[in-house]
Scaffold this active site. Structure first.
Site, PDB file in Angstrom:
ATOM      1  CB  SER A 162      -0.912   0.017   1.228  1.00 44.49           C
ATOM      2  OG  SER A 162      -1.653  -1.175   1.308  1.00 44.49           O
TER       3      SER A 162
HETATM    4  N1  SAH Z   1      -0.396  -4.494   4.030  1.00 40.63           N
HETATM    5  C1  SAH Z   1       0.057  -5.109   2.814  1.00 40.63           C
HETATM    6  C2  SAH Z   1      -1.036  -4.980   1.781  1.00 40.63           C
HETATM    7  C3  SAH Z   1      -1.060  -6.101   0.833  1.00 40.63           C
HETATM    8  S1  SAH Z   1      -2.376  -6.040  -0.330  1.00 40.63           S
HETATM    9  C4  SAH Z   1       1.331  -4.440   2.335  1.00 40.63           C
HETATM   10  O1  SAH Z   1       1.464  -3.240   2.585  1.00 40.63           O
HETATM   11  O2  SAH Z   1       2.165  -5.086   1.715  1.00 40.63           O
HETATM   12  C5  SAH Z   1      -3.584  -7.059   0.448  1.00 40.63           C
HETATM   13  C6  SAH Z   1      -3.201  -8.475   0.731  1.00 40.63           C
HETATM   14  O3  SAH Z   1      -4.377  -9.152   1.179  1.00 40.63           O
HETATM   15  C7  SAH Z   1      -2.696  -9.268  -0.469  1.00 40.63           C
HETATM   16  O4  SAH Z   1      -1.428  -9.767  -0.186  1.00 40.63           O
HETATM   17  C8  SAH Z   1      -3.721 -10.400  -0.625  1.00 40.63           C
HETATM   18  O5  SAH Z   1      -3.151 -11.624  -1.046  1.00 40.63           O
HETATM   19  C9  SAH Z   1      -4.283 -10.487   0.783  1.00 40.63           C
HETATM   20  N2  SAH Z   1      -5.603 -11.130   0.882  1.00 40.63           N
HETATM   21  C10 SAH Z   1      -6.657 -11.019   0.054  1.00 40.63           C
HETATM   22  N3  SAH Z   1      -7.690 -11.758   0.507  1.00 40.63           N
HETATM   23  C11 SAH Z   1      -7.272 -12.349   1.663  1.00 40.63           C
HETATM   24  C12 SAH Z   1      -7.876 -13.235   2.597  1.00 40.63           C
HETATM   25  N4  SAH Z   1      -9.121 -13.679   2.456  1.00 40.63           N
HETATM   26  N5  SAH Z   1      -7.147 -13.638   3.650  1.00 40.63           N
HETATM   27  C13 SAH Z   1      -5.865 -13.215   3.829  1.00 40.63           C
HETATM   28  N6  SAH Z   1      -5.244 -12.371   2.978  1.00 40.63           N
HETATM   29  C14 SAH Z   1      -5.935 -11.953   1.898  1.00 40.63           C
END
Ligand code: SAH
Length: 211
Positions: A62
């Site tokens: 993000s």
């Molecule tokens: N805070 C992270 C944001 C990653 S984007 C960063 O700054 O790197 C959101 C993440 O949520 C992705 O990696 C995606 O794979 C994960 N995600 C999506 N659905 C999910 C679920 N049901 N359970 C766990 N993770 C999930």
């Protein structure tokens, strides 16, 4: 080219402070955590820029400002236990580990979870546990949580996560359809979730695992 420490300082001043992030604990944590360690090697030089970056598996780390907004809303105390849904790169996980006592984080992509675990361990974060699984189910074994941070977009507020929030407790989550969502800040008070609507945002979707 700027060295990475200077780039990080500039990020905090021009993207965070200048836009109204004022919580000293959040600003200090963002000064300390080396964001460049959480992005793929070929994006390192862009790690402190004002936008999200790809981290593999179609997912993104993000934008720093959005991470700061979400962290600031939670007002974490150093003795609190936090649940994060959507570990991704592990960057926000590291920040949570700086701000709280214990962090549980769930990621559905095995490769991302493994990479986040490695980076977090290499940086010495011992108060973090990353699980591979479906975050929409939360983590019953660790509940209730003082705070929950969801960094993937949910179509609606997941009742299972609300049920794992301590009373009193706080949750921040992007809610809405895939192309545009709104951050919702939830304060659990006397068994009732009080919801306030915040900034418009765009996150990758929260995908429940089948079965
Ligand atoms: N805070 C992270 C944001 C990653 S984007 C960063 O700054 O790197 C959101 C993440 O949520 C992705 O990696 C995606 O794979 C994960 N995600 C999506 N659905 C999910 C679920 N049901 N359970 C766990 N993770 C999930």
């Amino acid at each position: 080219m700027l060295d990475l420490t200077t780039a990080r300082q500039l990020m905090v001043d021009s993207q965070l402070r200048a836009r109204g992030i004022s919580d000293p604990r959040v600003l200090d944590a963002m000064l300390r955590v080396p964001r460049h360690e959480f992005v793929p090697h070929h994006y390192r030089a862009q790690a402190y820029e004002d936008h999200p970056l790809p981290i593999g598996d179609g997912q993104t780390i993000s934008q720093p400002y959005i991470v700061a907004l979400m962290l600031e809303s939670l007002q974490l105390a150093p003795d609190e236990v936090v649940l994060e849904i959507g570990t991704g790169s592990g960057y926000a996980t590291a920040l949570l580990a700086e701000l709280a006592a214990q962090v549980f984080s769930i990621e559905r992509h095995d490769a991302l979870a493994a990479s986040a675990r490695n980076v977090l361990a290499a940086l010495g974060y011992a108060n973090v546990q990353v699980f591979t699984g479906d975050g929409t189910l939360g983590l019953r074994a660790g509940a209730p949580f003082d705070a929950i941070l969801v960094s993937a977009a949910a179509p609606d507020l997941p009742p299972t996560l609300l049920a794992q929030l301590r009373d009193p407790g706080r949750m921040i989550i992007p809610v809405g359809p895939p192309d545009s969502q709104q951050l919702q800040f939830i304060r659990m008070v006397n068994g009732q979730p009080l919801i306030s609507l915040r900034e418009l945002v765009r996150f990758v979707p929260l995908v429940p695992n089948p079965g």
